[in-house]
Design a protein around this motif. Structure first.
Motif, mmCIF file in Angstrom:
data_model
loop_
_atom_site.group_PDB
_atom_site.id
_atom_site.type_symbol
_atom_site.label_atom_id
_atom_site.label_comp_id
_atom_site.label_asym_id
_atom_site.label_seq_id
_atom_site.Cartn_x
_atom_site.Cartn_y
_atom_site.Cartn_z
ATOM 1 N N LEU A 135 0.944 -1.297 -0.011
ATOM 2 C CA LEU A 135 0.080 -0.009 -0.052
ATOM 3 C C LEU A 135 0.946 1.332 -0.075
ATOM 4 O O LEU A 135 1.753 1.473 0.931
ATOM 5 N N ARG B 21 -20.064 8.994 -11.525
ATOM 6 C CA ARG B 21 -18.940 9.766 -11.417
ATOM 7 C C ARG B 21 -19.212 11.079 -11.987
ATOM 8 O O ARG B 21 -19.346 11.205 -13.254
ATOM 9 N N GLY C 186 -7.075 -0.374 -11.390
ATOM 10 C CA GLY C 186 -8.039 -1.044 -10.360
ATOM 11 C C GLY C 186 -8.870 -0.041 -9.569
ATOM 12 O O GLY C 186 -8.949 0.084 -8.408
ATOM 13 N N ARG C 187 -9.090 1.008 -10.355
ATOM 14 C CA ARG C 187 -10.101 2.106 -9.660
ATOM 15 C C ARG C 187 -11.303 2.266 -10.243
ATOM 16 O O ARG C 187 -12.195 3.064 -9.998
ATOM 17 N N ASP D 20 -19.617 0.457 -6.646
ATOM 18 C CA ASP D 20 -18.178 0.429 -6.742
ATOM 19 C C ASP D 20 -17.550 1.859 -6.706
ATOM 20 O O ASP D 20 -16.426 2.049 -6.363
ATOM 21 N N ASN D 21 -18.429 2.805 -7.114
ATOM 22 C CA ASN D 21 -18.157 4.312 -7.101
ATOM 23 C C ASN D 21 -17.940 4.948 -5.998
ATOM 24 O O ASN D 21 -17.375 6.045 -5.969
ATOM 25 N N LEU D 22 -18.538 4.364 -4.974
ATOM 26 C CA LEU D 22 -18.533 5.189 -3.691
ATOM 27 C C LEU D 22 -17.436 4.365 -2.850
ATOM 28 O O LEU D 22 -17.081 3.445 -3.023
ATOM 29 N N PRO E 2 -6.918 -0.700 2.966
ATOM 30 C CA PRO E 2 -5.959 0.197 2.671
ATOM 31 C C PRO E 2 -6.418 1.623 3.332
ATOM 32 O O PRO E 2 -5.607 2.351 3.710
ATOM 33 N N ARG F 99 -11.500 5.739 2.553
ATOM 34 C CA ARG F 99 -11.688 6.646 1.748
ATOM 35 C C ARG F 99 -11.377 6.375 0.173
ATOM 36 O O ARG F 99 -11.318 7.341 -0.568
ATOM 37 N N ILE F 100 -11.037 5.093 0.050
ATOM 38 C CA ILE F 100 -11.048 4.736 -1.448
ATOM 39 C C ILE F 100 -12.312 4.111 -2.010
ATOM 40 O O ILE F 100 -12.914 3.379 -1.353
ATOM 41 N N ALA G 29 -14.252 -0.040 -5.732
ATOM 42 C CA ALA G 29 -13.498 -0.705 -6.929
ATOM 43 C C ALA G 29 -12.332 -0.893 -6.817
ATOM 44 O O ALA G 29 -11.589 -1.783 -7.596
ATOM 45 N N ALA G 30 -11.589 -0.342 -5.986
ATOM 46 C CA ALA G 30 -10.308 -0.708 -5.783
ATOM 47 C C ALA G 30 -9.674 -1.663 -4.809
ATOM 48 O O ALA G 30 -8.516 -1.762 -4.520
ATOM 49 N N LEU G 31 -10.767 -2.133 -4.382
ATOM 50 C CA LEU G 31 -10.407 -3.224 -3.270
ATOM 51 C C LEU G 31 -10.416 -4.582 -3.854
ATOM 52 O O LEU G 31 -10.786 -4.769 -4.890
#
Lengths: 438, 266
Positions: free
Chosen positions: A37, A380, A436-437, B97-99, B138, B141-142, B145-147
């Motif tokens: 991380l 978004r 991955g975002r 995913d976006n939140l 991690p 606040r991410i 989707a990033a998990l």
């Protein structure tokens, strides 16, 4: 954070004993912070590396449109030094407002992952309702404005009802609305086909009234900067007392500084140069709509629900969110702001007409939201993208007008800018996926 | 671990559910006590998902009764179940995913101060909740989707706990997870039990069931096919009940009495 301190211990133990038993994988505590991380450093350096990382990861945010605006400003200023003159900038501000307000409504719809093709026609209906009521029927000025905006809201509710409750795709519902409402507009405008704005009316004032007092523009700029800095500092302090990571002071100062420079430069150009007329009422109203809408989108339950439905409607439904109500409300907002924007357009063009809101109004409104960085795929985006995108479009139009370029060329260039914006959206989404975002 | 004590927190009595010509559930009984993990197993089409959906209010029951802490209740829609204190973690997780993680945890039950979202309070509560469950992600606040898949699963489970439910239903929580992540989720299930939640665990994985469940309820073709105490049952017996092989408690008893009779006859 005590886990961090514990992490090295197994290593030490292993080194001391040197036996293979200690090297068993379970010795690594599962609770330790993931070493892969990337932790953001505190302070300005951390802010900068984070920014670079976000851009590399495809989270461009408002970056492309800000760069675009700077490029547009430079290019047109080099071509014609009237571009950054007071009257030209005031023009951009006034012309941006009406369609910009409509674009705010579209941002909400895009956040849902839907589209509203009827905004142009609804703007036309709004203007027609106002004109017919106040001019032909002699209703009060404010009352007819209110009824016009209410009509837009009801139309939006109707679209939302067919979309959410009946299940007709929003694209088709609003396409039907696009045709139907423009028919209603033409029918209402009757034989003459246009009704002029009465002098001294509220609607005329929308785009012709300027606060000539220099204190107005400077005061507004100052209030905006102070309010921003105050809210940021308050937030940082509350986060600190709650022992949560907060924005470093350097970042708050930098952001406030940038905002202050922008706000004061705009205020200066509205007030000082020769021919300046002060702060336009239209700009004040547009900013008010932006601030309120941004607050609703980011700080209220309803805003959160809009993002949730746009991201994953089924998850939102299971979380107990009334998805239908959110959808209907969003279309109502879109209709309301469309009718409100229609009054601005009527004000600019001197009255309500048969063709008000037709032509490229719809395209400009949607293009602005997308150029500003709101994703077409839902979930978004930012409310402010309506303003940024509209600034890009109006700056191009203003610049090309000063160059004496024909409107067909303007269409082509605006089209190319829109395509570029959508390409950036799609590419950045793909980058986000690989990072991955998304 | 045999529960002779209090009334079950949730009990199904003779529950039946039909879909058109299909009798999905027939006279199903199920009891869940606090601090107990009940595994619900059965082949595909056995009625596990339908049973869970009747509890979580997605499909109202046709016949029978649902009792909550001893009193009969009607669960007609998801909201009723949530109000009672039933939280369901669906197999597809149902996260936005976006939140970000905080927004997902509190989705539908946001904390507010005077109609404005209280992000700071939510973030604080989220950290506390994740800490008590020993969940490591991690950053809160991410965007989700990033998990990774395992992280999403634990976030989804943590999300079910925000309203402090009495019964948590987990629909195949380990189905798509790796070895390490599966172990983490099973740890989490045990922590739920320690905190006094009743847990219904749907799983196809006998190893997982053996590892964490106290009792196993088997469904077969929409009917109860035995409830087993995990500590005293071999996986083979459970599998036999799932597949409908004739080796179950009833047949074993019959076989025993038959041999006893034979010996008597000698």
């Amino acid at each position: 954070m005590s886990d961090l301190a514990k992490t090295p211990e197994p290593t030490k133990a292993r080194a001391a004993s040197g036996s293979a038993v200690d090297a068993e994988p379970s010795a690594a505590p599962a609770a330790a912070v993931d070493p892969r991380l990337l932790v953001r450093e505190q302070g300005f350096a951390g802010y900068w590396t984070e920014f670079i990382r976000k851009v590399r990861g495809g989270e461009l945010g408002s970056l492309p449109v800000v760069i675009g605006l700077i490029v547009i400003g430079l290019v047109f200023q080099l071509q014609n030094d009237k571009f950054l003159s007071a009257s030209s900038l005031a023009n951009i501000a006034v012309f941006t407002s009406g369609v910009g307000i409509m674009s705010v409504g579209i941002v909400f719809v895009l956040l849902l992952g839907e589209i509203d093709l009827s905004v142009g026609s609804v703007a036309g209906v709004g203007a027609a309702v106002w004109a017919v009521l106040s001019v032909n029927h002699g209703w009060g000025d404010w009352l007819s404005v209110f009824v016009a905006i209410a009509c837009g809201t009801v139309i939006g509710v109707l679209h939302g009802f067919f979309f959410a409750k009946i299940g007709v795709p929003a694209f088709v519902v609003t396409l039907a609305g696009f045709l139907g409402w423009s028919g209603l507009q033409i029918w209402m405008m009757g034989k003459e086909g246009s009704i002029n704005t009465p002098t001294g009316s509220v609607v005329e004032d929308l785009t012709t009234h300027f606060f000539a007092d220099k204190a107005a523009a400077y005061g507004l700029a100052l209030v905006a900067v102070l309010a921003y800095a105050g809210s940021q500092l308050l937030d940082a302090r509350r986060r600190k007392t709650a022992a949560l990571p907060s924005r470093p002071l350097s970042e708050i100062l930098l952001r406030t500084g940038v905002l202050a420079v922008l706000a004061l430069v705009v205020a200066y150009f509205l007030n000082e140069p020769k021919g300046a007329r002060g702060l336009p009422l239209a700009l004040v109203l547009f900013l008010a709509v932006l601030v309120i809408a941004d607050f609703v989108a980011r700080r209220t339950t309803f805003g959160r629900q809009v993002f949730a439905v746009g991201g994953n409607a089924e998850a939102a439904r299971r979380a107990g969110i009334n998805v239908d109500r959110v959808r209907i409300t969003v279309f109502a907002i879109s209709g309301m702001l469309a009718a409100f924007g229609g009054l601005f357009i009527a004000s600019l063009s001197g009255g309500a007409t048969k063709s008000l809101g037709s032509g490229n109004t719809l395209m400009i409104v949607i293009a602005a939201a997308v150029i500003g960085g709101t994703s077409l795929f839902g979930g978004r985006g930012k409310i402010w993208s309506a303003m940024l995108g509209m600034l890009v479009i109006q700056s191009i139009q203003q610049g090309l007008n000063l160059e004496g370029m024909a409107s067909e060329i303007q269409y082509m260039i605006t089209g190319a800018v829109l395509l570029a914006a959508v390409v950036i959206d799609s590419v950045s989404r793909r980058t986000q996926k690989s990072a991955g975002r998304a | 671990m045999i529960h002779v004590s209090a009334t079950p927190v949730l009990a199904l009595r003779g529950v039946s559910k039909r879909f058109g010509a299909v009798q999905a559930l027939t006279d199903v009984d199920l009891e869940i006590h606090t601090g107990e993990v009940v595994a619900l197993v059965g082949d595909n089409g056995a009625g596990k998902s339908t049973l869970v959906k009747t509890i979580s209010g997605v499909h109202p029951i046709d016949d029978g009764a649902i009792e909550w802490e001893g009193t009969k209740v009607a669960i007609g829609r998801p909201h009723d179940a949530q109000n009672l204190g039933v939280a369901t973690v669906y197999q597809d997780l149902a996260l936005c995913d976006n939140l970000d993680v905080v927004a997902n945890l509190f989705l539908g039950s946001e904390l507010k101060s005077a109609a404005v979202l209280d992000e700071i309070k939510m973030e604080k509560r989220a950290r506390e909740l994740l800490d008590t469950l020993s969940i490591r992600i991690p950053s809160v606040r991410i965007p989700v989707a990033a998990l990774s898949g395992g992280q999403r699963q634990v976030v989804a489970i943590a999300r079910a706990l925000v309203g402090d439910p009495k019964v948590v239903i987990l629909d195949e929580p380990t189905a798509a997870l790796g070895v390490e992540q599966t172990a983490q989720v099973l740890d989490l299930v045990e922590r739920l039990r320690e905190r006094g939640h009743g847990v219904i665990l749907i799983s196809h994985n006998m190893a997982d069931v053996q590892a964490v469940a106290d009792r196993v309820a088997v469904l077969r073709l929409g009917r109860n096919n035995g409830v087993f105490d995990v500590a005293q049952t071999s996986p083979e017996e459970v599998i036999a009940a799932i597949t409908g092989a004739t080796d179950n408690a009833v047949t074993r008893r019959r076989a025993r009495t038959a041999t006893a009779l034979k010996e008597d006859a000698k």
